[in-house]
Write a protein that holds these residues in place. Structure first.
Motif, PDB file in Angstrom:
ATOM      1  N   ILE A 101     -54.989   9.897   2.950  1.00 58.46           N
ATOM      2  CA  ILE A 101     -55.655  11.032   3.592  1.00 58.46           C
ATOM      3  C   ILE A 101     -55.396  12.319   2.829  1.00 58.46           C
ATOM      4  CG2 ILE A 101     -55.853  12.368   5.714  1.00 58.46           C
ATOM      5  CD1 ILE A 101     -56.936   9.506   5.890  1.00 58.46           C
ATOM      6  N   LEU A 113     -58.160  14.691   0.968  1.00 48.32           N
ATOM      7  CA  LEU A 113     -58.338  16.114   1.274  1.00 48.32           C
ATOM      8  C   LEU A 113     -58.278  16.948  -0.002  1.00 48.32           C
ATOM      9  CD1 LEU A 113     -56.189  16.456   4.537  1.00 48.32           C
ATOM     10  CD2 LEU A 113     -58.675  16.573   4.356  1.00 48.32           C
ATOM     11  N   PHE A 144     -58.624  11.972  10.938  1.00 48.85           N
ATOM     12  CA  PHE A 144     -57.265  11.422  10.867  1.00 48.85           C
ATOM     13  C   PHE A 144     -56.498  11.718  12.151  1.00 48.85           C
ATOM     14  CE2 PHE A 144     -52.753  12.219   9.688  1.00 48.85           C
ATOM     15  CZ  PHE A 144     -52.394  10.904   9.430  1.00 48.85           C
ATOM     16  N   LEU A 200     -62.555  15.511   7.890  1.00 53.13           N
ATOM     17  CA  LEU A 200     -61.655  14.426   7.507  1.00 53.13           C
ATOM     18  C   LEU A 200     -60.296  14.603   8.169  1.00 53.13           C
ATOM     19  CD1 LEU A 200     -61.014  11.906   5.865  1.00 53.13           C
ATOM     20  CD2 LEU A 200     -60.514  13.390   3.900  1.00 53.13           C
ATOM     21  N   ALA A 201     -59.798  15.832   8.203  1.00 57.68           N
ATOM     22  CA  ALA A 201     -58.518  16.093   8.862  1.00 57.68           C
ATOM     23  C   ALA A 201     -58.593  15.774  10.351  1.00 57.68           C
ATOM     24  CB  ALA A 201     -58.107  17.549   8.650  1.00 57.68           C
ATOM     25  N   ALA A 258     -59.462   6.535   1.735  1.00 53.04           N
ATOM     26  CA  ALA A 258     -59.177   7.141   3.038  1.00 53.04           C
ATOM     27  C   ALA A 258     -60.026   6.506   4.128  1.00 53.04           C
ATOM     28  CB  ALA A 258     -59.439   8.644   2.976  1.00 53.04           C
ATOM     29  N   TRP A 275     -58.613   3.124   5.218  1.00 45.77           N
ATOM     30  CA  TRP A 275     -57.445   3.277   6.071  1.00 45.77           C
ATOM     31  C   TRP A 275     -57.835   3.755   7.473  1.00 45.77           C
ATOM     32  CZ3 TRP A 275     -52.985   1.335   6.568  1.00 45.77           C
ATOM     33  CH2 TRP A 275     -52.196   0.975   5.473  1.00 45.77           C
ATOM     34  N   LEU A 276     -58.782   4.675   7.553  1.00 48.16           N
ATOM     35  CA  LEU A 276     -59.206   5.169   8.862  1.00 48.16           C
ATOM     36  C   LEU A 276     -59.823   4.053   9.702  1.00 48.16           C
ATOM     37  CD1 LEU A 276     -60.729   8.675   8.019  1.00 48.16           C
ATOM     38  CD2 LEU A 276     -58.602   8.188   9.246  1.00 48.16           C
ATOM     39  N   VAL A 280     -52.147  17.756   7.185  1.00 45.91           N
ATOM     40  CA  VAL A 280     -51.851  16.396   7.631  1.00 45.91           C
ATOM     41  C   VAL A 280     -50.571  16.362   8.455  1.00 45.91           C
ATOM     42  CG1 VAL A 280     -51.149  14.102   6.820  1.00 45.91           C
ATOM     43  CG2 VAL A 280     -53.119  15.233   5.801  1.00 45.91           C
TER      44      VAL A 280
END
Length: 268
Positions: A225, A229, A164, A160-161, A245, A248-249, A81
């Motif tokens: 996030i 993860l 973000f 997912l990373a 998460a 928020w995204l 992150v």
């Protein structure tokens, strides 16, 4: 033979219609990567996050083990992150350079799909981030990091990373488009980036913060996030962590995409 075969880059960019969006995006993304990537840069994208990883691991591993926390499993999502954040900041610098150098003005004077410019920038940012993410995962595996969820969990971790990173790049990109000094915008964005990382669960559990700071840490998008993860890797508390998460995204995507669209329209 396909419709785009044999066309020069200028001819591809001049093609109109929605069907040319992918070709235009690919061409511009290739150009972005050629500008951003060199052998020293690629080495830095691999070595720098690993220095952070092994540095934190060497200093804090015993302390966390004394608290019953496997720091080798806890740390890698934080480094991922953190480096996604730094990559997003560098994206703002690159966009600001394009604006100051006249590249954006040239593209706007051509029949180029507006979405191709944004898509190409996000694609090139994703490739740059992917290099660092894979380097961190590989190094972390050597020091005990594992995906209890298997290959599917590993793929979800990377996706997912990247999600973000791409959402954050929209926000930093808006700042880069509004800036006239590339070096200044990089330093400016690093100032809020570091407190956001520190005031999160990236490098310490929420319970380790003073009671008056815990609500800030627990509500942080960075915490959401990072926790997601970790849940994807461990397979524990997965549904709740992914939901948080995801919310928020979506919120950040709505805010940053609007900001990026407005900034691109105003950029000259």
């Amino acid at each position: 033979m396909s419709a785009g075969a044999g066309l020069t880059p200028a001819a591809v960019l001049a093609e109109g219609g929605a069907a040319s969006l992918v070709r235009q995006s690919a061409l511009l993304a290739g150009r972005n990567l050629r500008v951003a990537l060199s052998v020293p840069t690629i080495v830095g994208m691999v070595v720098s996050p690993l220095l952070f990883y092994f540095g934190f691991l060497a200093v804090f591993r015993k302390m966390f083990q004394a608290q019953g926390i496997d720091f080798g499993q806890y740390l890698p999502p934080a480094i991922v992150v953190m480096w996604a954040t730094f990559t997003a900041v560098s994206a703002a610098v690159l966009l600001s350079r394009d604006r100051r150098g006249g590249m954006l003005a040239r593209l706007r004077s051509m029949p180029v799909h507006g979405g191709a410019v944004v898509t190409a920038r996000l694609a090139s940012d994703g490739v740059r981030a992917l290099i660092s993410i894979c380097a961190v995962i590989a190094a972390a595996h050597l020091t005990g990091f594992r995906f209890a969820t298997g290959p599917l969990g590993a793929a979800a971790f990377v996706l997912l990373a990247l999600a973000f990173l791409l959402v954050l790049s929209l926000g930093t990109g808006a700042a880069g488009l509004a800036a006239t000094q590339p070096e200044a915008i990089g330093a400016t964005l690093h100032m809020p980036a570091m407190p956001l990382l520190m005031l999160s669960t990236a490098f310490a559990p929420a319970a380790s913060f003073p009671f008056w700071l815990r609500p800030v840490v627990e509500l942080s998008p960075v915490s959401a996030i990072v926790d997601a993860l970790r849940a994807v890797a461990d397979g524990t508390g997965l549904a709740g962590a992914l939901l948080r998460a995801g919310v928020w995204l979506v919120v950040l995507l709505l805010i940053f995409s609007r900001a990026a669209t407005r900034a691109y329209r105003r950029a000259t």
